[in-house]
Design a protein around this motif. Structure first.
Motif, PDB file in Angstrom:
ATOM      1  N   UNK A  80      11.621 -13.320 -33.434  1.00  0.00           N
ATOM      2  CA  UNK A  80      12.358 -12.547 -32.659  1.00  0.00           C
ATOM      3  C   UNK A  80      11.672 -11.125 -31.908  1.00  0.00           C
ATOM      4  N   UNK A  81      10.921 -10.514 -32.631  1.00  0.00           N
ATOM      5  CA  UNK A  81      10.225  -9.381 -32.188  1.00  0.00           C
ATOM      6  C   UNK A  81       9.243  -9.851 -30.822  1.00  0.00           C
ATOM      7  N   UNK A  87      10.290  -4.278 -26.641  1.00  0.00           N
ATOM      8  CA  UNK A  87       9.813  -3.717 -28.245  1.00  0.00           C
ATOM      9  C   UNK A  87       8.557  -2.963 -27.499  1.00  0.00           C
ATOM     10  N   UNK A  88       8.052  -1.655 -28.392  1.00  0.00           N
ATOM     11  CA  UNK A  88       7.089  -1.031 -28.275  1.00  0.00           C
ATOM     12  C   UNK A  88       5.790  -2.085 -28.500  1.00  0.00           C
ATOM     13  N   UNK A  89       4.661  -1.974 -27.639  1.00  0.00           N
ATOM     14  CA  UNK A  89       3.778  -2.822 -27.930  1.00  0.00           C
ATOM     15  C   UNK A  89       2.654  -2.066 -29.040  1.00  0.00           C
ATOM     16  N   UNK A  90       2.654  -0.958 -29.204  1.00  0.00           N
ATOM     17  CA  UNK A  90       1.946  -0.023 -30.162  1.00  0.00           C
ATOM     18  C   UNK A  90       2.880   0.885 -30.962  1.00  0.00           C
ATOM     19  N   UNK A  91       2.211   0.950 -32.288  1.00  0.00           N
ATOM     20  CA  UNK A  91       3.335   1.893 -33.189  1.00  0.00           C
ATOM     21  C   UNK A  91       3.425   3.257 -32.635  1.00  0.00           C
ATOM     22  N   UNK A  92       4.377   4.042 -32.863  1.00  0.00           N
ATOM     23  CA  UNK A  92       4.251   5.529 -32.589  1.00  0.00           C
ATOM     24  C   UNK A  92       4.061   6.332 -33.848  1.00  0.00           C
ATOM     25  N   UNK A 110      18.728  15.021 -38.506  1.00  0.00           N
ATOM     26  CA  UNK A 110      19.410  14.729 -37.414  1.00  0.00           C
ATOM     27  C   UNK A 110      18.397  14.364 -36.063  1.00  0.00           C
ATOM     28  N   UNK A 111      17.432  15.118 -35.981  1.00  0.00           N
ATOM     29  CA  UNK A 111      16.328  14.687 -34.764  1.00  0.00           C
ATOM     30  C   UNK A 111      15.873  13.431 -35.199  1.00  0.00           C
ATOM     31  N   UNK A 112      15.301  13.146 -36.309  1.00  0.00           N
ATOM     32  CA  UNK A 112      14.659  11.610 -36.548  1.00  0.00           C
ATOM     33  C   UNK A 112      15.836  10.530 -36.298  1.00  0.00           C
ATOM     34  N   UNK A 113      17.081  11.023 -36.747  1.00  0.00           N
ATOM     35  CA  UNK A 113      17.840   9.860 -36.716  1.00  0.00           C
ATOM     36  C   UNK A 113      18.109   9.718 -35.399  1.00  0.00           C
ATOM     37  N   UNK A 114      18.456  10.574 -34.344  1.00  0.00           N
ATOM     38  CA  UNK A 114      18.465  10.432 -32.880  1.00  0.00           C
ATOM     39  C   UNK A 114      17.464   9.731 -32.377  1.00  0.00           C
ATOM     40  N   UNK A 115      16.223   9.866 -32.782  1.00  0.00           N
ATOM     41  CA  UNK A 115      15.153   9.229 -32.202  1.00  0.00           C
ATOM     42  C   UNK A 115      15.072   7.781 -32.674  1.00  0.00           C
ATOM     43  N   UNK A 117      17.867   6.072 -33.353  1.00  0.00           N
ATOM     44  CA  UNK A 117      18.853   5.386 -32.325  1.00  0.00           C
ATOM     45  C   UNK A 117      18.457   5.227 -30.833  1.00  0.00           C
ATOM     46  N   UNK A 118      17.950   6.201 -30.249  1.00  0.00           N
ATOM     47  CA  UNK A 118      17.527   6.199 -29.205  1.00  0.00           C
ATOM     48  C   UNK A 118      16.423   5.143 -28.885  1.00  0.00           C
ATOM     49  N   UNK A 119      15.447   4.756 -29.925  1.00  0.00           N
ATOM     50  CA  UNK A 119      14.532   3.861 -29.561  1.00  0.00           C
ATOM     51  C   UNK A 119      14.404   2.951 -30.636  1.00  0.00           C
ATOM     52  N   UNK A 120      15.604   1.940 -30.843  1.00  0.00           N
ATOM     53  CA  UNK A 120      15.733   0.939 -31.844  1.00  0.00           C
ATOM     54  C   UNK A 120      14.606   0.053 -32.142  1.00  0.00           C
ATOM     55  N   UNK A 121      13.981  -0.082 -30.921  1.00  0.00           N
ATOM     56  CA  UNK A 121      12.943  -1.410 -31.166  1.00  0.00           C
ATOM     57  C   UNK A 121      11.442  -0.583 -31.334  1.00  0.00           C
TER      58      UNK A 121
END
Length: 301
Positions: A80-81, A87-92, A110-115, A117-121
């Motif tokens: 699926x990935x 999906x991001x091709x490289x890790x962040x 909260x900031x990490x949780x929002x990240x 949510x904003x970038x689920x893949x």
């Protein structure tokens, strides 16, 4: 290991009957039987007993079923990935420097949780490190960015993007004379010995307070040094001096012998920043920086 054989094994383990398993798989019994034998030969164990009374899974086979399901699930997730174009091709890779001192504070969480949510893949990889290690890895390209406290002067080769500001508060023994005040004046605070940041640390956090002391023309009276906020809390509670920390930090660090009071100086704050190299960024970090600039984030105070 042949994944198809593993699928056959799981179905046969569930059915305990070659004919029913073959019908579920849409194949004949012969290829199913050959696949199970090949899998047993590869694993060097007996997975099923086949007798005149029917098919019975062996103890080792029964123990292996859950592992086989996990392997198949991981393979399915991998496919699926690979098929997901977003999906991001490289890790962040982000380092959480210990200068955020109290990483469990609500704003960082909260900031990490929002990240997320904003970038689920996104393949987001977080590492907690010392301040020096975090900046070293960013400079070496082993981390894309670091979250640091007081990160506004980390060298010309790094860029600092402020994320939020945390008011600095006075940490006082409960029986201290300043503990009776609702707001502590910085001039009164600096007349007492201070539990300062360890000189072995290159973190910029304590420089905020030091610069404010110098601007008032006062001398710093050092009681003891502490390498962590937890160490500072212990020394202040024991009466070795007064301490300072971020308001968010002290929300998660409580001690029965201490009180926390705001300073009378609204500009006395710790700044938490995202630090990254100034020689270009990867696609993942570029998207994160764009989100930081555009998103209207509702972070807790």
């Amino acid at each position: 290991m042949n994944i198809r054989y593993l699928q056959y094994f799981v179905v046969l383990a569930e059915e305990q009957h070659y004919q029913r398993a073959a019908e579920r798989l849409g194949i004949e019994q012969s290829p199913l039987s050959r696949a199970i034998k090949a899998l047993e030969a590869e694993l060097r164990v007996k997975l099923f007993h086949r007798t005149s009374k029917g098919t019975r899974i062996t103890p080792v086979g029964a123990a292996f079923v859950d592992d086989a399901r996990r392997i198949l699930s991981a393979v399915d997730q991998g496919w699926r990935t690979l098929k997901n174009e977003d999906v991001f091709t490289e890790p962040l890779r982000i380092s959480l420097a210990d200068t955020t001192l109290g990483l469990a504070n609500a704003r960082l969480s909260a900031w990490l949780a929002q990240v997320r949510e904003a970038f689920p893949q996104a393949d987001l990889r977080l590492t907690e490190q010392s301040y020096n290690e975090a900046l070293r890895d960013v400079r070496a390209g082993q981390a894309d960015a670091a979250i640091v406290q007081g990160g506004l002067s980390n060298g010309a080769d790094l860029v600092s993007a402020p994320l939020w500001h945390d008011p600095i508060v006075a940490v006082l023994p409960r029986a201290h004379e300043l503990a009776e005040l609702a707001v502590v004046g910085l001039e009164a605070f600096m007349r007492h010995p201070l539990i300062d940041c360890s000189p072995a640390s290159e973190a910029a956090s304590s420089s905020v307070v030091h610069e404010r002391f110098a601007r008032l023309g006062g001398e710093l009276i050092t009681g003891e040094y502490a390498s962590t906020v937890l160490g500072m809390v212990a020394l202040v509670a024991a009466g070795f001096g007064l301490g300072f920390a971020g308001q968010l930090q002290m929300q998660v660090l409580r001690h029965p012998d201490l009180v926390v009071r705001p300073f009378d100086d609204p500009e006395l704050v710790f700044t938490t920043s995202l630090v990254y190299r100034n020689d270009g960024t990867g696609a993942g970090l570029a998207e994160l920086l764009a989100w930081c600039g555009d998103a209207e984030q509702s972070l807790p105070v």
